[in-house]
Design a protein around this motif. Structure first.
Motif, PDB file in Angstrom:
ATOM      1  N   ILE A   1     -17.040 -30.148   0.739  1.00 12.42           N
ATOM      2  CA  ILE A   1     -17.932 -31.182   0.212  1.00 12.42           C
ATOM      3  C   ILE A   1     -17.271 -32.549   0.327  1.00 12.42           C
ATOM      4  O   ILE A   1     -17.876 -33.515   0.797  1.00 12.42           O
ATOM      5  N   LYS A   2     -16.008 -32.615  -0.074  1.00  9.07           N
ATOM      6  CA  LYS A   2     -15.275 -33.886   0.007  1.00  9.07           C
ATOM      7  C   LYS A   2     -15.143 -34.355   1.450  1.00  9.07           C
ATOM      8  O   LYS A   2     -15.352 -35.529   1.751  1.00  9.07           O
TER       9      LYS A   2
ATOM     10  N   SER B   1     -22.785 -33.162   2.773  1.00 13.91           N
ATOM     11  CA  SER B   1     -21.853 -32.520   1.847  1.00 13.91           C
ATOM     12  C   SER B   1     -22.436 -31.306   1.135  1.00 13.91           C
ATOM     13  O   SER B   1     -21.691 -30.457   0.666  1.00 13.91           O
TER      14      SER B   1
ATOM     15  N   PHE C   1     -20.905 -38.658  -6.306  1.00 16.90           N
ATOM     16  CA  PHE C   1     -19.715 -39.281  -5.763  1.00 16.90           C
ATOM     17  C   PHE C   1     -19.208 -40.314  -6.755  1.00 16.90           C
ATOM     18  O   PHE C   1     -19.976 -41.120  -7.264  1.00 16.90           O
TER      19      PHE C   1
ATOM     20  N   THR D   1     -16.338 -44.612  -5.092  1.00 14.94           N
ATOM     21  CA  THR D   1     -16.807 -44.832  -3.726  1.00 14.94           C
ATOM     22  C   THR D   1     -16.686 -46.289  -3.277  1.00 14.94           C
ATOM     23  O   THR D   1     -17.207 -46.643  -2.236  1.00 14.94           O
TER      24      THR D   1
ATOM     25  N   CYS E   1     -25.108 -43.325   2.194  1.00 15.86           N
ATOM     26  CA  CYS E   1     -24.796 -42.445   1.065  1.00 15.86           C
ATOM     27  C   CYS E   1     -25.690 -41.201   1.081  1.00 15.86           C
ATOM     28  O   CYS E   1     -25.223 -40.095   0.836  1.00 15.86           O
TER      29      CYS E   1
ATOM     30  N   ASP F   1     -16.992 -33.519   4.105  1.00  8.59           N
ATOM     31  CA  ASP F   1     -18.291 -33.824   4.706  1.00  8.59           C
ATOM     32  C   ASP F   1     -18.919 -35.087   4.139  1.00  8.59           C
ATOM     33  O   ASP F   1     -19.825 -35.647   4.740  1.00  8.59           O
ATOM     34  N   SER F   2     -18.460 -35.526   2.986  1.00 12.34           N
ATOM     35  CA  SER F   2     -19.041 -36.712   2.366  1.00 12.34           C
ATOM     36  C   SER F   2     -18.380 -38.003   2.832  1.00 12.34           C
ATOM     37  O   SER F   2     -18.804 -39.082   2.445  1.00 12.34           O
ATOM     38  N   GLN F   3     -17.375 -37.906   3.687  1.00 14.31           N
ATOM     39  CA  GLN F   3     -16.674 -39.103   4.149  1.00 14.31           C
ATOM     40  C   GLN F   3     -17.522 -39.848   5.159  1.00 14.31           C
ATOM     41  O   GLN F   3     -18.101 -39.255   6.068  1.00 14.31           O
ATOM     42  N   TYR F   4     -17.576 -41.144   5.023  1.00 11.34           N
ATOM     43  CA  TYR F   4     -18.316 -41.989   5.943  1.00 11.34           C
ATOM     44  C   TYR F   4     -17.513 -42.188   7.215  1.00 11.34           C
ATOM     45  O   TYR F   4     -16.336 -42.535   7.182  1.00 11.34           O
TER      46      TYR F   4
ATOM     47  N   ALA G   1     -24.418 -38.898   3.749  1.00 13.05           N
ATOM     48  CA  ALA G   1     -23.178 -38.243   3.322  1.00 13.05           C
ATOM     49  C   ALA G   1     -23.478 -37.128   2.324  1.00 13.05           C
ATOM     50  O   ALA G   1     -22.894 -36.044   2.385  1.00 13.05           O
ATOM     51  N   LEU G   2     -24.410 -37.381   1.415  1.00  8.71           N
ATOM     52  CA  LEU G   2     -24.794 -36.346   0.445  1.00  8.71           C
ATOM     53  C   LEU G   2     -25.425 -35.150   1.146  1.00  8.71           C
ATOM     54  O   LEU G   2     -25.098 -34.001   0.849  1.00  8.71           O
TER      55      LEU G   2
END
Length: 126
Positions: free
Chosen positions: A116-117, A38, A10, A13, A31, A119-122, A34-35
């Motif tokens: 991926i983008k 993602s 990422f 961030t 993090c 699903d990686s959002q907090y 999120a990883l």
């Protein structure tokens, strides 16, 4: 990294970290979560590809999803461990003199970049 793995990182961030800190959360754990979220879509695509070449199941069993934290940088490596029996994945991905390369590991990342983008959002609604 060996030819059987891809790395997801990422960048940019700072806004995400501000939200996490504002919510009083554990930045490192957030993090990592999120990883993990993602990499699920590319992981499934890689495993589906490998299942087409199923013989013993050893290659499927060699799949690794490793979260690493080095020098304040958290990242995830996904792919197949040669040490755990994933050599066939390397040959299928990069090819041999008799096998055309499929590049399925990188393709799994490319095909799922929007997921991926997303699903990686907090999510700070918790």
């Amino acid at each position: 990294m060996a030819g059987g793995k891809s790395r997801i990182e990422f960048f940019g961030t700072s806004e995400l970290l501000k939200k996490i800190e504002k919510a009083g959360g554990n930045v490192e754990k957030a993090c990592e979560n999120a990883l993990r979220a993602s990499v699920q879509a590319p992981k499934q695509e890689m495993l589906q590809y490998i299942q087409q070449h199923h013989l013993t199941g050893q290659t499927e069993d060699s799949f690794v999803e490793e979260i690493k934290n080095e020098n304040g940088k958290i990242y995830c490596e996904v792919g197949f461990s040669i040490r755990k029996g994933g050599i066939a994945a390397l040959f299928l991905n990069l090819g041999t003199p008799k096998i055309k390369p499929s590049f399925f590991v990188d393709d799994a990342i490319d095909h799922n970049i929007d997921k991926i983008k997303a699903d990686s959002q907090y999510d700070d609604s918790n």
